[in-house]
Scaffold this active site. Sequence first.
Site, PDB file in Angstrom:
ATOM      1  N   ASP A  92      37.510  42.689  35.411  1.00 39.70           N
ATOM      2  CA  ASP A  92      37.721  43.200  34.059  1.00 39.70           C
ATOM      3  C   ASP A  92      37.587  42.075  33.035  1.00 39.70           C
ATOM      4  OD1 ASP A  92      40.094  41.820  34.485  1.00 39.70           O
ATOM      5  OD2 ASP A  92      41.409  43.526  34.144  1.00 39.70           O
TER       6      ASP A  92
ATOM      7  N   LEU B 125      41.167  40.465  38.106  1.00 39.63           N
ATOM      8  CA  LEU B 125      41.845  41.559  37.415  1.00 39.63           C
ATOM      9  C   LEU B 125      43.019  40.979  36.633  1.00 39.63           C
ATOM     10  CD1 LEU B 125      41.849  44.752  37.289  1.00 39.63           C
ATOM     11  CD2 LEU B 125      43.565  44.655  39.111  1.00 39.63           C
ATOM     12  N   HIS B 126      42.969  41.108  35.307  1.00 39.38           N
ATOM     13  CA  HIS B 126      44.049  40.491  34.535  1.00 39.38           C
ATOM     14  C   HIS B 126      44.339  41.172  33.204  1.00 39.38           C
ATOM     15  CE1 HIS B 126      40.720  38.879  32.189  1.00 39.38           C
ATOM     16  NE2 HIS B 126      41.594  38.524  31.269  1.00 39.38           N
ATOM     17  N   ARG B 127      43.453  42.032  32.726  1.00 43.02           N
ATOM     18  CA  ARG B 127      43.610  42.541  31.358  1.00 43.02           C
ATOM     19  C   ARG B 127      44.823  43.448  31.230  1.00 43.02           C
ATOM     20  NH1 ARG B 127      40.038  41.365  27.477  1.00 43.02           N
ATOM     21  NH2 ARG B 127      38.064  40.456  28.137  1.00 43.02           N
TER      22      ARG B 127
END
Length: 364
Positions: free
Chosen positions: A280, A204-206
């Site tokens: 993501d 998860l990074h966006r």
Amino acid sequence: MKISIILGTRPEIIKMSPIIKECERRGLKYFILHSGQHYTYNMDKIFFEQLHLPDAKYNLDTGPGTHAEQTGKMLIMIETILKKETPDIVLVEGDTNTVLAGALAASKLHIKIGHVEAGLRSYDMSMPEEINRILTDHCSNILFAPTNKSKDILLEENISEDKIFVTGNTIVDVVYQNLKKATKNSDIFNDLGIERGEYFLLTLHREENVDDYKRLRKILYGMKLLSNEFEIPIIYPIHPRTKKMINRFGFHTNGINLIEPLDYIKFLQLESYASIILTDSGGVQEEACVLGIPCVTLRENTERPETLDVGSNILAGSDPERILECSKLMLNRDNKWENPFGDGNAGKRIIDLLNNLWCINNGN
């Protein structure tokens, strides 16, 4: 022919590695220009080491900043280097600020641009990556589309067909080249105290997920629902951006086993034996598809529609109940889908095309 390979993030290093190796194998004249967009050992240098890549000739050490600050700094510095080196072509990959800065700098200097992984679209203009993709595609001279679907998208945008070449995706090359190494070593499972096939893997990074208070809170609650329902570990090699925002918002991460970012081989190990992957990331959607691991994408859209077409992936968004529902669905899905991203020879194909085009244009 002199080639400049411009990269700056973990995914770009990984996906450019087959092209770099092919340049090395053939003894071509090239150099690597690293923007420094990713700037920690775990997010950068270790990937050069593990993938056995030569060091970058230039490292700009750009570091963090707003999109404008980052792109502007890179544009100025990249232009200076391209003026000095005078390459015949610049290769960029993907959709980052590094890609856009590299393409713009080359375009202004009338240096040809080759865009690796061209033609991807999420059709979500709120994503900075979508803007970078579109602008880079439209100022590129050679577009290496990974699939026929991405070629069709470029044609629909009135990009000339003689500029577009379907090559497959270099991520397949990388997975095939490193999978044996990844599956032989079991250290990561021993270190984490988990069994193969008995954990979920999360990435998860966006920006649109982790910088948004409500979306991040809902996704984390979705992970809690998953943990309660299945009672197996959720392993999350936490991205620095997400860690910062979780701390800033004061969120709890109940049910998630947070670990430090991993090198490529260890991450590939975890991907290969996960029950499902929740992500993501566009690249992780591709890797999950290639590896035969069901994927739940924590977004409302994807620029990898091929994964939806073959059934390897499903869009869950950020709603906690939807995340749980999609995860149950994917856990029961047959993973015999066909990999739509090529045969593992994209890097070779790209260099073959560059050589052929160079010979044609120079009368050889």
